[in-house]
Design a protein around this motif. Structure first.
Motif, PDB file in Angstrom:
ATOM      1  N   TYR A  41       0.820  -1.222   0.000  1.00  0.00           N
ATOM      2  CA  TYR A  41       0.000   0.000   0.000  1.00  0.00           C
ATOM      3  C   TYR A  41       0.846   1.261   0.000  1.00  0.00           C
ATOM      4  O   TYR A  41       0.528   2.239  -0.685  1.00  0.00           O
ATOM      5  CB  TYR A  41      -0.921  -0.027   1.222  1.00  0.00           C
ATOM      6  N   TRP A  42       1.932   1.245   0.760  1.00  0.00           N
ATOM      7  CA  TRP A  42       2.716   2.464   0.936  1.00  0.00           C
ATOM      8  C   TRP A  42       3.908   2.575  -0.016  1.00  0.00           C
ATOM      9  O   TRP A  42       4.411   3.672  -0.239  1.00  0.00           O
ATOM     10  CB  TRP A  42       3.229   2.565   2.381  1.00  0.00           C
ATOM     11  N   ASN A 138     -11.811   7.274  -4.026  1.00  0.00           N
ATOM     12  CA  ASN A 138     -11.471   7.506  -2.623  1.00  0.00           C
ATOM     13  C   ASN A 138     -12.214   8.702  -2.053  1.00  0.00           C
ATOM     14  O   ASN A 138     -12.765   8.632  -0.950  1.00  0.00           O
ATOM     15  CB  ASN A 138      -9.961   7.698  -2.482  1.00  0.00           C
ATOM     16  N   VAL A 142     -15.150   7.552   0.574  1.00  0.00           N
ATOM     17  CA  VAL A 142     -14.790   7.906   1.951  1.00  0.00           C
ATOM     18  C   VAL A 142     -15.690   9.025   2.471  1.00  0.00           C
ATOM     19  O   VAL A 142     -16.140   8.993   3.616  1.00  0.00           O
ATOM     20  CB  VAL A 142     -13.301   8.305   2.029  1.00  0.00           C
ATOM     21  N   ASP A 164      -7.213  12.317   5.746  1.00  0.00           N
ATOM     22  CA  ASP A 164      -7.051  10.955   5.243  1.00  0.00           C
ATOM     23  C   ASP A 164      -6.768  10.952   3.743  1.00  0.00           C
ATOM     24  O   ASP A 164      -5.941  10.182   3.254  1.00  0.00           O
ATOM     25  CB  ASP A 164      -8.304  10.125   5.535  1.00  0.00           C
ATOM     26  N   LEU A 165      -7.463  11.813   3.011  1.00  0.00           N
ATOM     27  CA  LEU A 165      -7.258  11.881   1.564  1.00  0.00           C
ATOM     28  C   LEU A 165      -5.881  12.433   1.223  1.00  0.00           C
ATOM     29  O   LEU A 165      -5.219  11.964   0.302  1.00  0.00           O
ATOM     30  CB  LEU A 165      -8.352  12.735   0.919  1.00  0.00           C
ATOM     31  N   ARG A 167      -3.105  12.209   2.781  1.00  0.00           N
ATOM     32  CA  ARG A 167      -1.973  11.318   3.042  1.00  0.00           C
ATOM     33  C   ARG A 167      -2.133   9.949   2.389  1.00  0.00           C
ATOM     34  O   ARG A 167      -1.356   9.045   2.657  1.00  0.00           O
ATOM     35  CB  ARG A 167      -1.784  11.156   4.551  1.00  0.00           C
ATOM     36  N   ASN A 168      -3.135   9.824   1.508  1.00  0.00           N
ATOM     37  CA  ASN A 168      -3.333   8.570   0.790  1.00  0.00           C
ATOM     38  C   ASN A 168      -2.184   8.365  -0.195  1.00  0.00           C
ATOM     39  O   ASN A 168      -2.005   9.168  -1.109  1.00  0.00           O
ATOM     40  CB  ASN A 168      -4.674   8.611   0.049  1.00  0.00           C
ATOM     41  N   SER A 269      -8.999  -3.941   0.126  1.00  0.00           N
ATOM     42  CA  SER A 269      -8.789  -2.939   1.175  1.00  0.00           C
ATOM     43  C   SER A 269     -10.102  -2.372   1.707  1.00  0.00           C
ATOM     44  O   SER A 269     -10.111  -1.652   2.713  1.00  0.00           O
ATOM     45  CB  SER A 269      -7.924  -1.793   0.643  1.00  0.00           C
ATOM     46  N   LEU A 273     -11.025  -0.492   5.369  1.00  0.00           N
ATOM     47  CA  LEU A 273     -11.721   0.789   5.471  1.00  0.00           C
ATOM     48  C   LEU A 273     -13.012   0.653   6.279  1.00  0.00           C
ATOM     49  O   LEU A 273     -13.336   1.520   7.099  1.00  0.00           O
ATOM     50  CB  LEU A 273     -12.037   1.326   4.072  1.00  0.00           C
TER      51      LEU A 273
END
Length: 312
Positions: A41-42, A138, A142, A164-165, A167-168, A269, A273
């Motif tokens: 993911y990262w 997203n 979200v 949250d968005l 740092r996605n 994922s 969430l």
């Protein structure tokens, strides 16, 4: 003809099954799979997205028509989930899982199938679909979930969603890819090569992770919600793409690339969430599991239908 599509897809789903078996056997360890999710993911998947988008050729003016087709499918799925919301009026957490099941897509499976079945040309177009869908998906999903499930954060809700968005990692990778592409930096010394190597590792590893996160027991969750989510994702979403694509005369390669995402199961994922935001996590796990299993047959069938439509 069906066999020519299902045979290239078979290794993808065998990797998913292998990932499930490895986790059940504790190989190499349960901690490994939990940490591997974070690695994909990262690091790995953002590198894949950045690399593909930075190198895409936008000179053909394809972005606008592709956006119309893919957003038509996504919008149809969102609208369908909103129309069925009254059926789950007293079960808001469950409805948010249905929303995710209808509207979200498994990018990893879509790209892996695209590479195996259609090769590099359509895969490049599929990366463009990813660039269009990831930010919108997203932000929309979200935000709708946050509003539906709002109960604790009060006035801080909007700021929390934006945080949250922002740092996605997928959104960041897509944004950086577009910036580099716009500046003519399709190839960056060292960085391009590094992201190519890491991106190549993303698909096989993430398919193992998808399998590792499948929960067989969750398939006993509410079958009513599962059926609604399966219909929304695997019928309504691709139908919206087909109707819009035919209406605007979408290029065949772009049409097939869009259909990869219309036919793919919902994102694995989505379970994470749902658990993090207060949705119905067990129902979400069941939806992910059943859609992934159905996709083994429904994806080649949908792609075969798309090829038939293109030949008309």
């Amino acid at each position: 003809m069906f066999a020519t599509l299902i045979l290239p897809i078979a290794p993808i789903f065998l990797l998913i099954v292998l990932g499930h078996l490895l986790r059940r056997g504790g190989i190499p360890s349960f901690e490994f799979w939990n940490l591997n999710d974070k690695l994909v993911y990262w690091v790995l998947f953002p590198c894949l997205l950045f690399n593909k988008i930075a190198g895409l050729d936008f000179s053909g003016g394809e972005l606008g028509e592709l956006a119309i087709a893919i957003y038509a499918g996504f919008g149809a799925a969102i609208l369908f989930s909103l129309l069925v919301q009254p059926l789950f009026r007293t079960e808001k957490p469950l409805w948010t899982s249905i929303l995710q099941g209808c509207a979200r897509h498994n990018t990893f499976i879509a790209l892996a199938v695209g590479e195996q079945v259609f090769g590099g040309e359509v895969l490049g177009k599929a990366a463009l679909v990813t660039a269009l869908l990831i930010p919108v998906t997203n932000i929309a999903v979200v935000s709708i979930m946050a509003v539906t499930l709002a109960k604790r954060d009060g006035g801080n809700l909007f700021a929390a969603v934006l945080k949250d968005l922002a740092r996605n990692p997928l959104l960041i990778a897509v944004g950086l890819g577009f910036v580099c592409n716009g500046l003519g930096l399709e190839t960056i010394p060292v960085v391009t090569k590094m992201t190519t190597i890491l991106g190549a590792a993303a698909l096989p590893i993430v398919l193992l992770c998808v399998g590792a996160n499948i929960r067989i027991r969750a398939m006993a969750a509410d079958l009513r919600s599962t059926f609604v989510a399966v219909f929304g994702k695997m019928v309504v979403f691709p139908a919206g793409i087909v109707l819009a694509g035919l209406a605007i005369g979408l290029d065949p390669d772009l049409f097939l690339a869009a259909m990869l995402f219309g036919a793919s199961p919902t994102a694995a994922s989505a379970y994470t969430l749902a658990r993090a935001m207060g949705g119905d996590a067990p129902a979400m796990a069941g939806i992910v599991t059943i859609q992934t299993a159905i996709a083994f047959v429904s994806m080649p069938a949908t792609l075969l239908l798309a090829q038939y439509i293109l030949a008309l």
